[in-house]
Design an enzyme around this catalytic site. Structure first.
Site, PDB file in Angstrom:
ATOM      1  N   ARG A 219       0.782  -1.216  -0.125  1.00  0.00           N
ATOM      2  CA  ARG A 219      -0.044   0.072  -0.001  1.00  0.00           C
ATOM      3  C   ARG A 219       0.950   1.404  -0.073  1.00  0.00           C
ATOM      4  O   ARG A 219       2.009   1.202   0.592  1.00  0.00           O
ATOM      5  CB  ARG A 219      -1.041   0.021   1.194  1.00  0.00           C
ATOM      6  CG  ARG A 219      -2.142  -0.910   1.135  1.00  0.00           C
ATOM      7  CD  ARG A 219      -3.168  -0.688   0.045  1.00  0.00           C
ATOM      8  NE  ARG A 219      -4.247  -1.595   0.055  1.00  0.00           N
ATOM      9  CZ  ARG A 219      -4.413  -2.138  -1.250  1.00  0.00           C
ATOM     10  NH1 ARG A 219      -3.629  -2.086  -2.199  1.00  0.00           N
ATOM     11  NH2 ARG A 219      -5.565  -2.952  -1.089  1.00  0.00           N
ATOM     12  N   HIS A 267      -0.067   1.005 -10.064  1.00  0.00           N
ATOM     13  CA  HIS A 267      -0.927   0.330  -9.306  1.00  0.00           C
ATOM     14  C   HIS A 267      -1.513  -0.612 -10.527  1.00  0.00           C
ATOM     15  O   HIS A 267      -2.779  -0.662 -10.119  1.00  0.00           O
ATOM     16  CB  HIS A 267      -1.842   1.432  -8.595  1.00  0.00           C
ATOM     17  CG  HIS A 267      -2.625   0.547  -7.339  1.00  0.00           C
ATOM     18  ND1 HIS A 267      -2.758   1.316  -6.253  1.00  0.00           N
ATOM     19  CD2 HIS A 267      -2.660  -0.749  -7.046  1.00  0.00           C
ATOM     20  CE1 HIS A 267      -3.133   0.492  -5.450  1.00  0.00           C
ATOM     21  NE2 HIS A 267      -3.219  -0.761  -5.907  1.00  0.00           N
TER      22      HIS A 267
END
Length: 304
Positions: A219, A267
Site C-alpha cells: 500500500r 498500481h
C-alpha cells in the site's frame, strides 16, 4: 433485501449479469437504490460517512479490491461486517508482477533501462539466483502465492509476518530485524494497518544489507518517499520497483518519475476481474444466508 454496487460501471454490468443468473429474486442496483433501507449488501471501494443512517439494515460491505484500508473500520457500525476481495485472479496477477519485478532487479534491469536511454553498452553484475536472498513481508494469500511462484528459480526464500508460519522451502521469521538483515531483495505485500503505515522508512532500509533492492506492491502509505530516495542516492539501496504510492498519481515533479534506480508502474500489479469478483461476492452472500464462514471476512481488530 437488496445489493447495491457503487464502483466501476463497466464492471458493475458484469456483476449485474452474474447476480441475475444466480440470485434472480435478489434486487441488484448500481449507483443508488430506490429504497436505501432495503440495502443489506454493499459492494464498493468507498463508504459514505453516514453509511449507518443511509443504509440502516446494512449487513455486509464487500470491497471491490484486495485491501480494506480505504475504509474507516472503527467508524462502521458493529452490526456491519467487511469482506475483502479474494478473487483468484488477484493472486495470479500478483505472482506474475512480483516475479517480473524480482527477476528484473535480480538481473539489474533498472541499470540497463537507464543505460539504454544514454546509449551506453556496459555489462553489469551477474549474480547466481542461489546466492540471492529474496524476502517477502506479508504471508497471507498473496505472499504465499508469490513465494510459490519464485521457488523454481532457486532463490533463497524468506518470509516475515507477525505470526509464525510454516511454509515448505521458505525460512520464516517473526523477528523483523533478523529477517531484514538477511534479505537482498525485499518484497512488501503487507496490508495497511496503523502498525504498517510508513514501515518502509530510513530505519528499515538501514537494516537491509547494503546494496539491497525493494519491490513494493503493498500500500502506498507504507513507504516513506524521501527515505527511499535518500537510501538510493546514498547507495544503501541499489534499486526499487514500485507499484503503489501515496498519493496516486504522483505529482508531475515528484522525484520518483525520473529517478534512474526506480521502476514505477501505476498500481497495476493486481486488478479485480469482473466475473471472478462477482462470483466471490455471490459466494459471500450465499455463505451469510446459510450461516457458514464468509470467504475474506475481515477481522476488524486486526484491520484485515
Amino acid at each position: 433485501m437488496a445489493v447495491l454496487y457503487t464502483s466501476d460501471e463497466t464492471r458493475g454490468a458484469v456483476f449485474a449479469e452474474r447476480f441475475a443468473a444466480v440470485f434472480p429474486d435478489l434486487p441488484f442496483y448500481q449507483s443508488e437504490a430506490p429504497r436505501p433501507e432495503d440495502v443489506e449488501f454493499l459492494v464498493t471501494w468507498t463508504v459514505p460517512g453516514n453509511v449507518d443512517k443511509l443504509y440502516p439494515n446494512l449487513k455486509l460491505i464487500f470491497s471491490v479490491g484486495a485491501g480494506v484500508d480505504q475504509f474507516d473500520l472503527a467508524a462502521l457500525p458493529d452490526r456491519v461486517s467487511v469482506v475483502r476481495m479474494l478473487e483468484p485472479g488477484i493472486a495470479e496477477q500478483m505472482r506474475e508482477y512480483v516475479t517480473l519485478a524480482v527477476l528484473g532487479l535480480h538481473r539489474d534491469l533498472p541499470r540497463y533501462i537507464n543505460q539504454q536511454a544514454g546509449a551506453q553498452w556496459l555489462v553489469g553484475r551477474n549474480v547466481a539466483a542461489k546466492s540471492r536472498r529474496v524476502g517477502v513481508m506479508g504471508l497471507g494469500q498473496l505472499g504465499k502465492a508469490v513465494l510459490e511462484a519464485l521457488s523454481p528459480f532457486g532463490f533463497q526464500l524468506k518470509g516475515w509476518a507477525r505470526r509464525q508460519h510454516d511454509i515448505p522451502g521458505v525460512e520464516t521469521f517473526t523477528d523483523l530485524g533478523a529477517f531484514l538483515a538477511g534479505t537482498d531483495i525485499l518484497v512488501c505485500l503487507l496490508p495497511l494497518t496503523p502498525a504498517t503505515t510508513a514501515i518502509l522508512d530510513a530505519k528499515l532500509f538501514s537494516t537491509l544489507p547494503r546494496g539491497a533492492s525493494l519491490v513494493h506492491a503493498g500500500r502506498g502509505r507504507q513507504l516513506d518517499h524521501q527515505a527511499l530516495v535518500d537510501a538510493l542516492d546514498e547507495g544503501q539501496l541499489a534499486s526499487a520497483w514500485l507499484d503503489v504510492t501515496h498519493p496516486e498519481p504522483l505529482p508531475a515533479d515528484h522525484a520518483f518519475w525520473a529517478h534512474p534506480q526506480i521502476v514505477l508502474t501505476p498500481h497495476i500489479a493486481s486488478q479485480t476481474r469482473a466475473t471472478e469478483g462477482a462470483d466471490h461476492v455471490i459466494s459471500g452472500i450465499q455463505a451469510f444466508l446459510a450461516g457458514t464462514p464468509i470467504p475474506g471476512l475481515v477481522e476488524r481488530e486486526r484491520g484485515y
